[in-house]
Design an enzyme around this catalytic site. Structure first.
Site, short mmCIF file in Angstrom:
data_model
loop_
_atom_site.label_atom_id
_atom_site.label_comp_id
_atom_site.label_asym_id
_atom_site.label_seq_id
_atom_site.Cartn_x
_atom_site.Cartn_y
_atom_site.Cartn_z
N LEU A 167 -82.63 32.01 107.55
CA LEU A 167 -82.78 32.81 106.34
C LEU A 167 -82.20 32.01 105.18
O LEU A 167 -81.27 31.21 105.35
CB LEU A 167 -82.02 34.14 106.46
CG LEU A 167 -82.51 35.14 107.52
CD1 LEU A 167 -81.58 36.35 107.57
CD2 LEU A 167 -83.94 35.58 107.25
N ASP A 168 -82.74 32.24 103.98
CA ASP A 168 -82.19 31.59 102.80
C ASP A 168 -80.74 32.00 102.60
O ASP A 168 -80.31 33.08 103.04
CB ASP A 168 -83.00 31.96 101.56
CG ASP A 168 -84.42 31.44 101.62
OD1 ASP A 168 -84.67 30.51 102.42
OD2 ASP A 168 -85.29 31.96 100.89
N LYS A 169 -79.99 31.17 101.90
CA LYS A 169 -78.57 31.43 101.68
C LYS A 169 -78.32 32.79 101.05
O LYS A 169 -77.42 33.52 101.45
CB LYS A 169 -77.98 30.32 100.81
CG LYS A 169 -76.50 30.48 100.53
CD LYS A 169 -75.97 29.34 99.69
CE LYS A 169 -74.48 29.52 99.39
NZ LYS A 169 -73.94 28.39 98.58
#
Length: 455
Positions: A167-169
């Site tokens: 997942l993106d940060k």
């Protein structure tokens, strides 16, 4: 691994120090050399090949080659040659495990949503990267040692859990971690073949004209950004990308709450797709710019949450886990007057649109298209433009003309205007009339050729 699902293969020590290991379910159908890399990484490939060539490695008492595949329950005979325990990961090619702090162990325990011998699902908080990078030292990958073995970081001999997606940060929500190497291979195949269903919730700027639809826009890395930013690319470089969306509720025309389902797995796919249709995710300044923020007390953090993950489990049962919202997202829903219960929806596990959904979306799209063209047609009618300089089209038998007139092959003109139509070569019934309206005087016949000349 043993049949009781422990994380390391069962070792049987014989009197002559030759060791024996029982192949567990997690190592079923694995190559012999891959088994060594997994459980005895300190033994190099050259040593494995020499042992196999000289018959020192035996599987159920028979000689075996490095490329042979193992089966659950087989007994692997390994000669002496190293002093490390299996799975310790202290030999050549293996990274030494960095001890985790009490705060890291506490955090790893707090974010767990589901755990079994094959899978761990955590609720990743926003702001925590999935993997490390330049200047990134706190990440999920650094916490995985806490989940090794039966306890949190207390089993140094157990295989290290592995990430199978990311997942993106700034994206929060459900993140699946494989507990063993075998389950990592299993889940990776499910993700690569699009057999995993991932449901996201998002707050977006504005409200789409169509409440439910499919965004189909190819994506590619934006040049000059080091692969950190994506863009819509209709050239041959663009990779096919599809995202399904559904509007759950709306706050006037300023914002809406959406359910999203990526049908492909491109980097930043949902963020780019929503920004491309003019409705960026609230808080996503990277793709929405300054227009991606709401005024008032709505948080400026990104409002994208991996709400739910559905995937087949290695034991044959479905794994279905829902992740609670982070504080800023839940507070924003409440401030906009949304009820979290309204978002609970069981998606189609195939991730494909049904026939009725496709028809509904097509009808809505056609209606919107006609609405947009209506003003254009009205403008043309008001200007009274007509193509008087255009050449008349040649009548083709069997083709319809504007106005309902149809040229039928071999039957002349048919249709509602047939009575008023006349053949182009029909003879005139009377003398021709000039522009003044009076009949033209008949022409005097000329003398026949070859006759006498008048004097």
């Amino acid at each position: 691994m043993t049949k009781d699902n422990t994380k390391t293969p069962r070792q049987h020590q014989s009197a002559d120090t030759v060791r024996q290991f029982t192949v567990g379910p997690d190592d079923n159908d694995i190559r012999l050399d891959r088994w060594f890399k997994r459980h005895l990484p300190q033994v190099g490939f050259a040593t494995i090949s020499r042992w196999a060539r000289t018959g020192q490695i035996r599987v159920d008492g028979k000689r075996s080659a490095p490329e042979d595949r193992l089966t659950t329950g087989q007994v692997l005979r390994v000669p002496p040659g190293d002093t490390h325990a299996p799975g310790a990961g202290t030999g050549k090619g293996a990274k030494a495990r960095k001890p985790l702090t009490d705060a890291q162990l506490e955090m790893a325990d707090r974010i767990v949503l589901h755990r079994d011998p094959s899978a761990i699902v955590i609720n990743k908080p926003p702001g925590l990267a999935t993997q490390g990078g330049s200047g990134t030292f706190e990440h999920v990958d650094g916490l995985l040692d806490a989940y090794a073995g039966g306890g949190y970081g207390d089993n140094k001999n157990a295989p290290r859990p592995r990430l199978v997606h990311r997942l993106d940060k700034d994206t929060s929500g459900a993140l699946l971690v494989a507990a063993t190497p075998g389950s990592a291979a299993y889940f990776s195949r499910r993700f690569s073949s699009r057999q995993a269903t991932k449901i996201y919730w998002a707050l977006v700027i504005g409200v789409p004209s169509i409440d439910e639809g499919l965004i189909d826009l190819p994506l590619a890395k934006q040049p000059g950004t080091g692969g950190e930013k994506m863009m819509v690319d209709h050239s041959e470089q663009g990779q096919p990308s599809k995202s399904r969306y559904r509007v759950i509720d709306r706050a006037g025309n300023s914002a809406c709450w959406m359910e999203l389902q990526p049908l492909t797995g491109r980097t930043h796919q949902l963020r780019v797709h929503l920004a491309a249709i003019g409705h960026p995710i609230v808080g996503d300044g990277k793709y929405g710019g300054k227009d991606a923020f709401l005024s008032g007390s709505i948080s400026r953090k990104m409002h994208l949450h991996a709400r739910r993950i559905i995937i087949d489990h290695p034991d044959g049962t479905p794994l279905d886990v829902t992740a609670p919202l982070p504080e800023h997202f839940a507070a924003s829903l409440a401030q906009l007057g949304f009820n979290e219960d309204d978002g609970e929806f069981i998606p189609d596990p195939t991730g494909e649109l049904t026939r009725d959904e496709e028809k509904s979306i097509a009808k809505a799209h056609a209606k919107q298209y006609r609405k947009e063209r209506r003003g254009e047609r009205r403008g043309r009618a008001e200007t009274g433009r007509a193509r008087t300089d255009a050449k008349p089209r040649k009548a083709v038998p069997g083709k319809a003309r504007p106005g309902g007139v149809k040229i039928a092959k071999g039957k002349g003109v048919t249709g509602p205007k047939a009575a008023a139509a006349k053949p182009a070569s029909a003879p005139r019934s009377g003398p021709s009339r000039p522009a003044g309206g009076k009949p033209a005087a008949p022409r005097k016949p000329s003398a026949p050729r070859g006759g006498p000349k008048s004097r």
